[in-house]
Design a protein around this motif. Structure first.
Motif, PDB file in Angstrom:
ATOM      1  N   GLY A 227       0.772  -1.232   0.000  1.00  0.00           N
ATOM      2  CA  GLY A 227       0.000   0.000   0.000  1.00  0.00           C
ATOM      3  C   GLY A 227       0.802   1.280   0.000  1.00  0.00           C
ATOM      4  N   VAL A 228       2.105   1.186  -0.313  1.00  0.00           N
ATOM      5  CA  VAL A 228       2.957   2.381  -0.334  1.00  0.00           C
ATOM      6  C   VAL A 228       3.222   2.790  -1.781  1.00  0.00           C
ATOM      7  CG1 VAL A 228       5.213   3.340   0.257  1.00  0.00           C
ATOM      8  CG2 VAL A 228       4.040   1.833   1.867  1.00  0.00           C
ATOM      9  N   SER A 232       2.426   8.470  -0.991  1.00  0.00           N
ATOM     10  CA  SER A 232       1.939   7.985   0.304  1.00  0.00           C
ATOM     11  C   SER A 232       2.586   8.736   1.462  1.00  0.00           C
ATOM     12  CB  SER A 232       2.234   6.484   0.457  1.00  0.00           C
ATOM     13  OG  SER A 232       1.535   5.715  -0.483  1.00  0.00           O
ATOM     14  N   ASP A 233       1.806   8.902   2.517  1.00  0.00           N
ATOM     15  CA  ASP A 233       2.347   9.392   3.782  1.00  0.00           C
ATOM     16  C   ASP A 233       2.803   8.155   4.533  1.00  0.00           C
ATOM     17  OD1 ASP A 233       3.046  10.981   5.889  1.00  0.00           O
ATOM     18  OD2 ASP A 233       1.003  11.445   6.534  1.00  0.00           O
ATOM     19  N   VAL A 234       4.100   7.930   4.608  1.00  0.00           N
ATOM     20  CA  VAL A 234       4.619   6.668   5.136  1.00  0.00           C
ATOM     21  C   VAL A 234       5.633   6.914   6.242  1.00  0.00           C
ATOM     22  CG1 VAL A 234       6.344   6.578   3.279  1.00  0.00           C
ATOM     23  CG2 VAL A 234       5.776   4.490   4.509  1.00  0.00           C
ATOM     24  N   ALA A 235       5.584   6.042   7.244  1.00  0.00           N
ATOM     25  CA  ALA A 235       6.546   6.082   8.348  1.00  0.00           C
ATOM     26  C   ALA A 235       7.002   4.665   8.634  1.00  0.00           C
ATOM     27  CB  ALA A 235       5.919   6.704   9.596  1.00  0.00           C
ATOM     28  N   VAL A 236       8.191   4.528   9.199  1.00  0.00           N
ATOM     29  CA  VAL A 236       8.762   3.208   9.439  1.00  0.00           C
ATOM     30  C   VAL A 236       9.291   3.094  10.861  1.00  0.00           C
ATOM     31  CG1 VAL A 236       9.358   2.804   7.026  1.00  0.00           C
ATOM     32  CG2 VAL A 236      10.998   3.941   8.504  1.00  0.00           C
ATOM     33  N   TYR A 237       9.233   1.873  11.393  1.00  0.00           N
ATOM     34  CA  TYR A 237       9.862   1.589  12.685  1.00  0.00           C
ATOM     35  C   TYR A 237      10.373   0.158  12.670  1.00  0.00           C
ATOM     36  CZ  TYR A 237       5.845  -1.136  14.483  1.00  0.00           C
ATOM     37  OH  TYR A 237       4.879  -2.087  14.687  1.00  0.00           O
ATOM     38  N   CYS A 238      11.233  -0.160  13.628  1.00  0.00           N
ATOM     39  CA  CYS A 238      11.826  -1.493  13.710  1.00  0.00           C
ATOM     40  C   CYS A 238      11.858  -1.928  15.163  1.00  0.00           C
ATOM     41  CB  CYS A 238      13.224  -1.481  13.085  1.00  0.00           C
ATOM     42  SG  CYS A 238      14.365  -0.318  13.874  1.00  0.00           S
ATOM     43  N   GLY A 239      12.880  -2.683  15.542  1.00  0.00           N
ATOM     44  CA  GLY A 239      12.996  -3.124  16.923  1.00  0.00           C
ATOM     45  C   GLY A 239      13.723  -2.123  17.801  1.00  0.00           C
ATOM     46  N   SER A 240      14.939  -1.767  17.401  1.00  0.00           N
ATOM     47  CA  SER A 240      15.776  -0.910  18.250  1.00  0.00           C
ATOM     48  C   SER A 240      15.998   0.485  17.695  1.00  0.00           C
ATOM     49  CB  SER A 240      17.138  -1.576  18.476  1.00  0.00           C
ATOM     50  OG  SER A 240      17.952  -1.463  17.320  1.00  0.00           O
ATOM     51  N   GLY A 241      15.530   0.743  16.465  1.00  0.00           N
ATOM     52  CA  GLY A 241      15.707   2.080  15.893  1.00  0.00           C
ATOM     53  C   GLY A 241      16.819   2.182  14.873  1.00  0.00           C
ATOM     54  N   ALA A 250      15.842   2.513   1.540  1.00  0.00           N
ATOM     55  CA  ALA A 250      15.245   1.770   0.433  1.00  0.00           C
ATOM     56  C   ALA A 250      14.102   2.562  -0.199  1.00  0.00           C
ATOM     57  CB  ALA A 250      14.740   0.416   0.929  1.00  0.00           C
ATOM     58  N   LEU A 251      13.280   3.184   0.619  1.00  0.00           N
ATOM     59  CA  LEU A 251      12.183   4.009   0.109  1.00  0.00           C
ATOM     60  C   LEU A 251      12.717   5.203  -0.666  1.00  0.00           C
ATOM     61  CD1 LEU A 251       9.970   3.708   3.275  1.00  0.00           C
ATOM     62  CD2 LEU A 251       9.116   3.245   0.968  1.00  0.00           C
ATOM     63  N   ALA A 252      13.753   5.847  -0.139  1.00  0.00           N
ATOM     64  CA  ALA A 252      14.349   6.988  -0.841  1.00  0.00           C
ATOM     65  C   ALA A 252      14.924   6.544  -2.183  1.00  0.00           C
ATOM     66  CB  ALA A 252      15.443   7.622   0.024  1.00  0.00           C
ATOM     67  N   HIS A 253      15.524   5.364  -2.219  1.00  0.00           N
ATOM     68  CA  HIS A 253      16.071   4.813  -3.461  1.00  0.00           C
ATOM     69  C   HIS A 253      14.965   4.625  -4.504  1.00  0.00           C
ATOM     70  CE1 HIS A 253      18.655   2.591  -6.120  1.00  0.00           C
ATOM     71  NE2 HIS A 253      18.063   1.427  -5.886  1.00  0.00           N
ATOM     72  N   ALA A 254      13.748   4.358  -4.021  1.00  0.00           N
ATOM     73  CA  ALA A 254      12.602   4.173  -4.910  1.00  0.00           C
ATOM     74  C   ALA A 254      11.878   5.490  -5.185  1.00  0.00           C
ATOM     75  CB  ALA A 254      11.632   3.171  -4.297  1.00  0.00           C
ATOM     76  N   GLY A 255      12.398   6.595  -4.640  1.00  0.00           N
ATOM     77  CA  GLY A 255      11.788   7.895  -4.878  1.00  0.00           C
ATOM     78  C   GLY A 255      10.645   8.220  -3.938  1.00  0.00           C
ATOM     79  N   ILE A 256      10.604   7.566  -2.779  1.00  0.00           N
ATOM     80  CA  ILE A 256       9.524   7.775  -1.807  1.00  0.00           C
ATOM     81  C   ILE A 256      10.113   8.294  -0.499  1.00  0.00           C
ATOM     82  CG2 ILE A 256       7.636   6.675  -0.541  1.00  0.00           C
ATOM     83  CD1 ILE A 256       7.635   4.495  -2.747  1.00  0.00           C
TER      84      ILE A 256
END
Length: 289
Positions: A227-228, A232-241, A250-256
């Motif tokens: 859905g991205v 899109s208004d997208v945000a990401v998170y992981c386990g420790s930051g 990766a998103l920036a590489h795809a132009g997002i």
């Protein structure tokens, strides 16, 4: 603007700089793993010529309490002091690399590019460089102190309160493994599960079998499946930051463009009153910490 460079492209940037037709290139070695955070021994044994070692735990993070998350962002003045100690001047091109799928290098990219520096990541890391037959050196590099001045962009980072209802208005990506996302497995957290509404997309799904980022076209197909899209208004998170910045790269590489929740699950799961969803679906079985 390019966020990734290949080993051959990096070599050309260095040649251009030597001939005065390009900006100086500063190489930063960010060897780090969650289970082995001190990467200096590996750096001393082998690194790109002229590369300076960066300590992720102490220079790209600050000490905090459990409710701050495992890797809180460093204060701007501390990051600027560290950047100067790495020999960076205004106008330099900074290229970060590691030996861990570009995950720690991406954190350095995110911190520097978000503060006005032309920062890039060596795609494939030190293995890609060595694979091209390019030279490797040993020992430590202690550069002259630089004079870079960081210019902050505070729009890229989300606080725990910002992310509370993000999934209602945008796409919130949880980039941990499916087992961590569902709550079947916990790593360094008091509870398992995910932030309600978050969609799972493991960070390493953006890499090919050789540890290189997939093409922008292939990446956009992967993101579209969750859905991205470009707007899109997208945000990401992981386990420790840390891995969250890898997905932002990766998103920036795809132009997002994406924002990052640096506190990630390590902060969320240590904060009373927050909701937790378990299971493979974004809504999941919700409970309160």
């Amino acid at each position: 603007m390019s966020h990734l460079v290949s080993a051959v492209q990096l070599q050309q940037l260095q040649i251009d700089a030597e001939h005065g037709v390009g900006a100086p290139v500063r190489l930063l070695d960010v060897r780090w793993r969650l289970d082995r955070p001190q990467g200096r021994p590996e750096y001393v044994r082998a690194h790109l010529p002229g590369a300076v070692y960066v300590d992720l735990e102490h220079e790209l993070s600050r000490r905090g309490q459990p409710q701050d998350g495992q890797h809180p962002l460093p204060a701007l003045e501390d990051l600027q002091h560290a950047a100067r100690s790495w020999g960076i001047d205004d106008g330099d091109i900074v290229v970060a690399y590691d030996d861990n799928s570009s995950v720690p290098a991406a954190r350095l990219w995110w911190l520097l590019s978000g503060n006005g520096i032309d920062a890039r990541v060596l795609d494939g890391g030190i293995r890609a460089w060595a694979g091209e037959g390019l030279s490797i050196e040993q020992g430590d590099v202690l550069p002259a102190f630089g004079r870079v001045t960081l210019v902050p962009d505070n729009q890229a980072a989300l606080t725990i309160d910002d992310v509370e209802d993000f999934a209602r208005r945008g796409v919130l990506l949880d980039v941990r493994t499916p087992e961590q996302y569902s709550g079947a497995r916990t790593v360094g957290a008091p509870v398992g599960g995910h932030i309600p509404g978050a969609v799972n997309l493991p960070a390493l799904a953006t890499l090919d079998g050789a540890g290189h980022f997939r093409s922008p076209v292939a990446m956009r197909r992967i993101f579209a499946a969750v859905g991205v899209h470009a707007q899109s208004d997208v945000a990401v998170y992981c386990g420790s930051g840390v891995a969250a910045m890898h997905m932002a790269l990766a998103l920036a590489h795809a132009g997002i463009r994406a924002r990052v929740y640096p506190g990630s699950w390590s902060q969320w799961s240590n904060t009373r009153g927050r909701s937790v969803a378990e299971g493979i679906l974004p809504a999941g079985r919700v409970s309160t910490i």
